[in-house]
Design a protein around this motif. Structure first.
Motif, short mmCIF file in Angstrom:
data_model
loop_
_atom_site.label_atom_id
_atom_site.label_comp_id
_atom_site.label_asym_id
_atom_site.label_seq_id
_atom_site.Cartn_x
_atom_site.Cartn_y
_atom_site.Cartn_z
N UNK A 249 5.15 12.93 -1.17
CA UNK A 249 4.56 11.74 -1.78
C UNK A 249 5.02 10.48 -1.05
N UNK A 250 6.29 10.46 -0.68
CA UNK A 250 6.85 9.31 0.03
C UNK A 250 6.19 9.13 1.39
N UNK A 251 5.99 10.22 2.12
CA UNK A 251 5.36 10.14 3.44
C UNK A 251 3.91 9.66 3.32
N UNK A 252 3.18 10.23 2.36
CA UNK A 252 1.77 9.84 2.18
C UNK A 252 1.68 8.37 1.77
N UNK A 253 2.57 7.94 0.89
CA UNK A 253 2.56 6.54 0.45
C UNK A 253 2.89 5.61 1.61
N UNK A 254 3.82 6.01 2.47
CA UNK A 254 4.18 5.18 3.62
C UNK A 254 3.01 5.06 4.61
N UNK A 255 2.33 6.16 4.86
CA UNK A 255 1.16 6.13 5.75
C UNK A 255 0.06 5.26 5.16
N UNK A 256 -0.19 5.43 3.87
CA UNK A 256 -1.21 4.61 3.20
C UNK A 256 -0.86 3.13 3.27
N UNK A 257 0.40 2.81 3.03
CA UNK A 257 0.86 1.42 3.10
C UNK A 257 0.61 0.84 4.49
N UNK A 258 0.94 1.61 5.53
CA UNK A 258 0.75 1.13 6.90
C UNK A 258 -0.73 0.89 7.19
N UNK A 259 -1.59 1.78 6.71
CA UNK A 259 -3.03 1.65 6.97
C UNK A 259 -3.60 0.44 6.24
N UNK A 260 -3.25 0.26 4.98
CA UNK A 260 -3.78 -0.85 4.18
C UNK A 260 -3.33 -2.19 4.75
N UNK A 261 -2.03 -2.31 5.06
CA UNK A 261 -1.51 -3.57 5.61
C UNK A 261 -2.14 -3.86 6.96
N UNK A 262 -2.26 -2.84 7.82
CA UNK A 262 -2.87 -3.04 9.14
C UNK A 262 -4.34 -3.44 9.00
N UNK A 263 -5.05 -2.84 8.06
CA UNK A 263 -6.47 -3.18 7.84
C UNK A 263 -6.61 -4.63 7.40
#
Length: 281
Positions: A142-156
């Motif tokens: 869950x932590x890894x998926x949340x971190x990837x999602x966070x990176x994608x949303x912020x970058x977008x």
């Protein structure tokens, strides 16, 4: 449970910190996406997709998918639902709120029936709807998926901030000016779907939509610029999550209910503060 009891053992410290980090990452993602959804009057899409997440968990229960693979099973279902809502919204006979109502109520009804056939206990259904009261359910995955999602949303948001601003306030003009409004709207819906699924385990299918709506509404009461609303929404979401999470740990409450209660209080305070400031001006 006191702070000393929570951090009395190293393994408890790791578990709690992991849950807090996941919650903060999801809070930031939901608050950023929520600004555009609320200002475009698409806030109901978050509520609709959260109900679909409940349906996705029911489908996973029927398929025999264990809790360790619940995210992988739910994400594609909720993404398809997000695209379906957008397609229904484009229909001249169905408005956006009606499309969300169709999908959300239908998903909850069918999901409840499916859970009934599977023989799911009332406590498990309650946890799916309102979030788990235990931080142990949050895993490293869950932590890894949340971190990837966070990176994608912020970058977008960083790369397409101007386009997002334009589409948020005037989608028709943005399309006429050459902006790919349809693509941005689809990306917004897909990222919202993934955010809801990732946050569902801790917040619950019913409560996760509040993480999208309340911070944005609170920020609009205090700020006037788009950038100010985005920043204030993110800060509000993180602070409210930490306070709600702490209350849930100390008083053995459902995490989702505790966090949403704090966010509701913050919204009420912002409304009062906003009125005071406007009267003084």
């Amino acid at each position: 449970m006191t702070i000393s009891e929570i951090f009395a053992h190293d393994y408890m410290t790791v578990i709690v910190l992991r849950a807090v980090i996941v919650g903060v990452l999801v809070s930031v993602c939901s608050s950023l996406l929520g600004v555009s959804l609320v200002m475009k009057r698409y806030s109901m899409i978050g509520d609709g997709l959260s109900h679909v997440g409940y349906f996705a968990l029911a489908i996973g229960a029927v398929a025999g998918v264990g809790s360790e693979f619940s995210l992988e099973a739910a994400i594609p279902i909720v993404i398809l639902a997000a695209i379906l809502i957008l397609k229904l919204d484009d229909s001249p006979k169905i408005s956006g709120d009606a499309a969300c109502a169709i999908v959300s109520t239908g998903a909850v009804a069918v999901g409840t029936i499916i859970f009934g056939f599977v023989g799911t206990s009332t406590s498990d259904i309650c946890g799916s709807l309102f979030g788990s009261a235990s931080v142990v359910t949050v895993t490293n995955k869950d932590l890894v998926i949340a971190a990837v999602l966070f990176a994608v949303v912020v970058a977008w948001f960083a790369l397409y901030s101007r386009q997002i601003f334009s589409v948020t306030f005037d989608e028709a003009f943005s399309s006429a000016a050459g902006c790919r409004a349809g693509s941005l709207r689809t990306v917004l819906a897909v990222l919202t779907a993934v955010t809801i699924v990732v946050g569902m385990k801790m917040m619950g299918a019913i409560m996760i939509s509040a993480l999208i709506v309340f911070p944005a509404l609170t920020a609009t009461q205090l700020c006037r610029s788009f950038r100010g609303v985005v920043i204030a929404s993110a800060v509000t979401s993180v602070v409210c999550f930490i306070l709600g999470f702490a209350a849930a740990c100390f008083f053995s409450l459902q995490t989702g209910a505790a966090v949403v209660t704090v966010e509701l209080a913050a919204f009420i305070i912002s409304c009062i503060a906003g009125k005071i400031v406007r009267k003084r001006k």
